[in-house]
Scaffold this motif. Sequence first.
Motif, PDB file in Angstrom:
ATOM      1  N   ASP A 149       0.911  -1.196  -0.095  1.00  0.00           N
ATOM      2  CA  ASP A 149      -0.183  -0.010   0.015  1.00  0.00           C
ATOM      3  C   ASP A 149       0.950   1.210  -0.112  1.00  0.00           C
ATOM      4  O   ASP A 149       0.472   2.338  -0.658  1.00  0.00           O
ATOM      5  CB  ASP A 149      -1.130  -0.122   1.121  1.00  0.00           C
ATOM      6  CG  ASP A 149      -2.334   0.603   0.752  1.00  0.00           C
ATOM      7  OD1 ASP A 149      -2.811   0.343  -0.047  1.00  0.00           O
ATOM      8  OD2 ASP A 149      -2.428   1.736   1.599  1.00  0.00           O
ATOM      9  N   GLN A 150       1.894   1.127   0.792  1.00  0.00           N
ATOM     10  CA  GLN A 150       2.897   2.416   0.782  1.00  0.00           C
ATOM     11  C   GLN A 150       3.416   2.629  -0.638  1.00  0.00           C
ATOM     12  O   GLN A 150       3.775   3.542  -0.990  1.00  0.00           O
ATOM     13  CB  GLN A 150       3.960   2.179   1.983  1.00  0.00           C
ATOM     14  CG  GLN A 150       4.920   3.319   2.133  1.00  0.00           C
ATOM     15  CD  GLN A 150       4.416   4.570   2.425  1.00  0.00           C
ATOM     16  OE1 GLN A 150       3.267   4.754   2.924  1.00  0.00           O
ATOM     17  NE2 GLN A 150       5.265   5.629   1.846  1.00  0.00           N
ATOM     18  N   MET A 151       3.870   1.494  -1.283  1.00  0.00           N
ATOM     19  CA  MET A 151       4.453   1.498  -2.520  1.00  0.00           C
ATOM     20  C   MET A 151       3.418   2.253  -3.547  1.00  0.00           C
ATOM     21  O   MET A 151       3.807   3.018  -4.656  1.00  0.00           O
ATOM     22  CB  MET A 151       4.947   0.145  -3.114  1.00  0.00           C
ATOM     23  CG  MET A 151       6.001  -0.329  -2.308  1.00  0.00           C
ATOM     24  SD  MET A 151       7.116  -1.554  -3.150  1.00  0.00           S
ATOM     25  CE  MET A 151       6.013  -2.994  -2.750  1.00  0.00           C
ATOM     26  N   ILE A 152       2.294   1.884  -3.408  1.00  0.00           N
ATOM     27  CA  ILE A 152       1.349   2.258  -4.347  1.00  0.00           C
ATOM     28  C   ILE A 152       1.066   3.935  -4.176  1.00  0.00           C
ATOM     29  O   ILE A 152       1.063   4.750  -5.117  1.00  0.00           O
ATOM     30  CB  ILE A 152      -0.282   1.718  -4.158  1.00  0.00           C
ATOM     31  CG1 ILE A 152      -0.055   0.406  -4.676  1.00  0.00           C
ATOM     32  CG2 ILE A 152      -1.304   2.467  -4.776  1.00  0.00           C
ATOM     33  CD1 ILE A 152      -1.305  -0.448  -4.053  1.00  0.00           C
ATOM     34  N   LYS A 153       1.157   4.174  -2.907  1.00  0.00           N
ATOM     35  CA  LYS A 153       0.940   5.788  -2.543  1.00  0.00           C
ATOM     36  C   LYS A 153       2.075   6.542  -3.187  1.00  0.00           C
ATOM     37  O   LYS A 153       2.045   7.612  -3.579  1.00  0.00           O
ATOM     38  CB  LYS A 153       0.952   5.877  -0.820  1.00  0.00           C
ATOM     39  CG  LYS A 153      -0.314   5.560  -0.464  1.00  0.00           C
ATOM     40  CD  LYS A 153      -0.459   6.027   0.982  1.00  0.00           C
ATOM     41  CE  LYS A 153      -1.787   5.521   1.644  1.00  0.00           C
ATOM     42  NZ  LYS A 153      -1.502   4.797   2.853  1.00  0.00           N
ATOM     43  N   GLU A 154       3.221   5.946  -2.868  1.00  0.00           N
ATOM     44  CA  GLU A 154       4.719   6.426  -3.425  1.00  0.00           C
ATOM     45  C   GLU A 154       4.560   6.599  -5.162  1.00  0.00           C
ATOM     46  O   GLU A 154       5.094   7.666  -5.370  1.00  0.00           O
ATOM     47  CB  GLU A 154       5.644   5.734  -3.008  1.00  0.00           C
ATOM     48  CG  GLU A 154       6.003   6.203  -1.615  1.00  0.00           C
ATOM     49  CD  GLU A 154       7.141   5.240  -0.913  1.00  0.00           C
ATOM     50  OE1 GLU A 154       8.211   5.086  -1.847  1.00  0.00           O
ATOM     51  OE2 GLU A 154       7.260   5.026   0.154  1.00  0.00           O
ATOM     52  N   GLY A 155       3.886   5.792  -5.690  1.00  0.00           N
ATOM     53  CA  GLY A 155       3.853   5.603  -6.945  1.00  0.00           C
ATOM     54  C   GLY A 155       2.988   6.825  -7.465  1.00  0.00           C
ATOM     55  O   GLY A 155       3.405   7.590  -8.241  1.00  0.00           O
ATOM     56  N   ILE A 156       1.794   6.914  -6.973  1.00  0.00           N
ATOM     57  CA  ILE A 156       0.952   8.056  -7.286  1.00  0.00           C
ATOM     58  C   ILE A 156       1.423   9.385  -7.018  1.00  0.00           C
ATOM     59  O   ILE A 156       1.283  10.405  -7.697  1.00  0.00           O
ATOM     60  CB  ILE A 156      -0.408   7.837  -6.487  1.00  0.00           C
ATOM     61  CG1 ILE A 156      -1.074   6.678  -7.026  1.00  0.00           C
ATOM     62  CG2 ILE A 156      -1.317   9.112  -6.637  1.00  0.00           C
ATOM     63  CD1 ILE A 156      -2.388   6.017  -6.159  1.00  0.00           C
ATOM     64  N   ALA A 157       2.436   9.368  -5.826  1.00  0.00           N
ATOM     65  CA  ALA A 157       2.883  10.627  -5.428  1.00  0.00           C
ATOM     66  C   ALA A 157       4.399  11.020  -6.185  1.00  0.00           C
ATOM     67  O   ALA A 157       5.048  12.052  -5.723  1.00  0.00           O
ATOM     68  CB  ALA A 157       2.911  10.926  -3.970  1.00  0.00           C
TER      69      ALA A 157
END
Length: 297
Positions: free
Chosen positions: A267-275
Amino acid sequence: MSSAKYLSIFSPATRQQRRENFETYWEFSQRHGGQLFEDDKDLEKKRARLKHFQEDPVRLRQPLSDPEAFYRNYIVMQDDPSSLNRMTLMLTCIYKFARHEWVGIKGAWDSIPDMTRSYKVEDKISRVHLAEEFCHIRLFDEMLKTCGLERVEWVPLGPIKEKIYEQFPKLPGFLMDTPAFITELMGVTFYSHLYRLFDEILAEEPEVCQRLKELLEEITVDEVAHVGQRRNFIGPIGMEISKVLVRPFYTLFFNDIPEIKQLLDIDQMIKEGIAFDFNELPSHIIERSWVPSYCKS
Ligand SMILES: [Fe+2]
Ligand SMILES: [Fe+2]
């Protein structure tokens, strides 16, 4: 933030800006990789870097206690992943991630124009990009050797999946560009998490930890440049679609590698991808890499 050096990868770009950025990327790319050895799917400077690592090998102080646990699970997970130690999980995870890349580029290499038939700058860029990806597989292989895994084989996926990967680069741009961009972004996200994982898992093996980081940085420098380069293929609508597709793509891909959720926070990786906006990357990576002009503030 006004002090940030870089802007979101999803920042808008005009057609004219994108045209100019293909030119500057191509200049960067030639300087960065040196001569292309097309028959070997290799690049002059990347080859020299790998040779430098191979000629000065680093190995574990304490060899793997159970290398067979790796060999049993590296192609397909046979054991319950929670029964494996974190070192083994990390190594099978590295292999599986790299294998996906390898299958993708192997299919693409034969289906895109070679250098003599590459007339547009975008085609030349794509050819060298693929050669870089082949260099990454060699660097990943060196990571596994550094951990004492000398018997690793690069095994193709089943024939149906291989066919799908072969067809992918032949798709028209509006279908292919978005997934190709997200794949690169996912690579950078994964590598920055893997980099931190080295510190945790290899705390007792400082030399190997350092070497794996150097090998991974060699890959990450290219991948950061690929993120910008692949973004540069995409117009405004495609960028909107890309942003929406980060979550499902990351989820789908990472769920396919059972080790990932044992090791990393998806989930953290997804957030970092979007940001993603380049600002979190270390400056020595950025200095050797490439950022599109419209992502600089
Ligand atoms: Fe790659
Ligand atoms: Fe890449």
